[in-house]
Motif scaffolding. Structure first.
Motif, mmCIF file in Angstrom:
data_model
loop_
_atom_site.group_PDB
_atom_site.id
_atom_site.type_symbol
_atom_site.label_atom_id
_atom_site.label_comp_id
_atom_site.label_asym_id
_atom_site.label_seq_id
_atom_site.Cartn_x
_atom_site.Cartn_y
_atom_site.Cartn_z
ATOM 1 N N ARG A 124 0.634 4.011 -2.960
ATOM 2 C CA ARG A 124 0.421 5.547 -2.669
ATOM 3 C C ARG A 124 1.341 6.458 -3.079
ATOM 4 O O ARG A 124 1.178 7.572 -3.695
ATOM 5 C CB ARG A 124 0.040 5.704 -1.222
ATOM 6 N N SER A 137 -4.157 2.657 -3.648
ATOM 7 C CA SER A 137 -3.481 1.656 -2.953
ATOM 8 C C SER A 137 -3.775 0.208 -2.713
ATOM 9 O O SER A 137 -3.043 -0.256 -1.739
ATOM 10 C CB SER A 137 -3.988 2.234 -1.252
ATOM 11 N N HIS A 138 -4.798 -0.026 -3.507
ATOM 12 C CA HIS A 138 -5.106 -1.478 -3.483
ATOM 13 C C HIS A 138 -4.799 -2.302 -4.807
ATOM 14 O O HIS A 138 -5.116 -3.366 -5.235
ATOM 15 C CB HIS A 138 -6.626 -1.678 -3.172
ATOM 16 N N ASP A 142 -3.006 7.931 -3.524
ATOM 17 C CA ASP A 142 -3.925 7.600 -2.677
ATOM 18 C C ASP A 142 -5.148 6.458 -3.251
ATOM 19 O O ASP A 142 -5.436 5.660 -2.589
ATOM 20 C CB ASP A 142 -4.388 8.477 -1.908
ATOM 21 N N PRO A 192 1.010 -1.190 0.033
ATOM 22 C CA PRO A 192 0.003 0.071 -0.056
ATOM 23 C C PRO A 192 0.980 1.133 -0.218
ATOM 24 O O PRO A 192 0.681 2.162 -0.617
ATOM 25 C CB PRO A 192 -0.838 0.183 1.360
ATOM 26 N N GLN A 193 2.033 1.209 0.511
ATOM 27 C CA GLN A 193 2.794 2.587 0.792
ATOM 28 C C GLN A 193 3.391 2.678 -0.618
ATOM 29 O O GLN A 193 3.358 4.027 -1.041
ATOM 30 C CB GLN A 193 3.903 2.228 1.750
#
Length: 232
Positions: free
Chosen positions: A185, A193-194, A190, A181-182
Motif C-alpha cells: 500500500r 495490496s495483494h 491501495d 500488505p502495508q
C-alpha cells in the motif's frame, strides 16, 4: 493544575519568491503558527527531514526541480499534509498535484484568509507532530531520506524510485516487521495490496545491489508469509 500548553503547529513554506515567503511568514505567524522557510525543493526536503512539520506549503515552480517532483520525493517517506501553490489555472495541473499526493492547492494570487482556512482545515484533520525521519545507519548501510541517498560501507548505491521507497518504509520501522500488505500500500498504492510478486522482485534487486543475502541477511530479513524487517 492548569492544562499543559499546546504546541504551536509547525508550517514549512517552500517557495523561491522572497515576497511570497515573507507574505506567508507574516500571515502564518500572526495566526500563532511556527514557520520555517525554504527557497528550493532540496532545501525544503532537508528541512522537513531534520525538523519535521505539521503542514507543508509547497510551490509548484521551484528553481532546482519541479514542485511535483519534490512532492513525489516527499511522499516516499512522509504523510505530512501538503498545500500546493500554483500560478497554473489549468485543471489538469491541479489534478496532477492531487494525484501526486497533495492534500489541497491554492492558485496565485491568493488571499491570506483563503490560505489560512485551508491550513486550519488540514490541521484539524491530522494529529499534530509528525517528525521527519532520521537517517538510518547499521552495519555499514546508511539511508538518508532527505537526500534520497543510500550507501554501503561508504560507497553510494544507485536505486530506482520503488527500491528506495521500499527501503525508506522499512527504515522508518527499523527493527520491526512491516507486513506485506502495508508495504504494498505504501509503495504501490491501495489497489496493489495483494500483488506480493512486486515485493519479491524489488526485494531481490535490493539484496543484489546492497550485497545482502536471503539465507544470511545482513540487513533485510524476510518473515515468511508475514513481511519484511530491516535490522537495527
Amino acid at each position: 493544575m492548569s492544562p499543559p500548553e499546546q504546541r504551536a503547529a509547525r508550517i514549512l513554506v517552500v517557495d523561491d519568491e522572497p515576497q511570497i515567503r515573507r507574505f506567508l511568514e507574516i500571515g502564518l505567524r500572526a495566526q500563532g503558527y511556527c514557520v520555517q522557510l525554504a527557497r528550493s525543493g532540496q532545501e525544503g526536503l532537508e528541512a522537513l527531514a531534520l525538523n519535521g512539520a505539521d503542514l507543508v506549503v509547497l510551490d509548484m515552480g521551484l528553481p532546482d526541480r519541479d514542485g511535483l517532483e519534490v512532492l513525489a520525493a516527499l511522499r516516499e517517506w512522509s504523510t505530512v499534509p501538503v498545500i500546493m501553490l500554483t500560478v497554473r489555472a489549468d485543471e489538469s495541473d491541479k489534478v496532477a498535484a492531487l494525484d501526486a499526493g497533495a492534500n489541497d492547492y491554492v492558485t496565485k494570487p491568493f488571499g491570506v484568509q483563503e490560505l489560512m482556512a485551508r491550513v486550519r482545515a488540514l490541521l484539524r484533520s491530522r494529529p499534530a507532530g509528525e517528525e521527519g525521519p532520521a537517517a538510518y545507519e547499521y552495519r555499514g548501510l546508511r539511508i538518508d531520506p532527505a537526500r534520497r541517498e543510500v550507501s554501503v560501507d561508504g560507497v553510494a548505491v544507485s536505486l530506482t524510485r520503488k527500491e528506495f521507497a521500499l527501503l525508506a518504509v522499512l527504515a522508518r520501522h527499523a527493527g520491526r516487521v512491516v507486513t506485506q500488505p502495508q508495504l504494498l500500500r505504501e509503495v504501490w498504492g491501495d489497489s496493489h495490496s495483494h500483488d506480493t510478486h512486486y515485493l519479491r522482485i524489488v526485494v531481490g534487486r535490493l539484496r543484489q545491489k546492497l550485497g545482502d543475502s536471503a539465507t544470511a541477511p545482513r540487513w533485510l530479513v524476510t518473515e515468511p508469509g508475514v513481511g519484511l524487517k530491516l535490522l537495527a
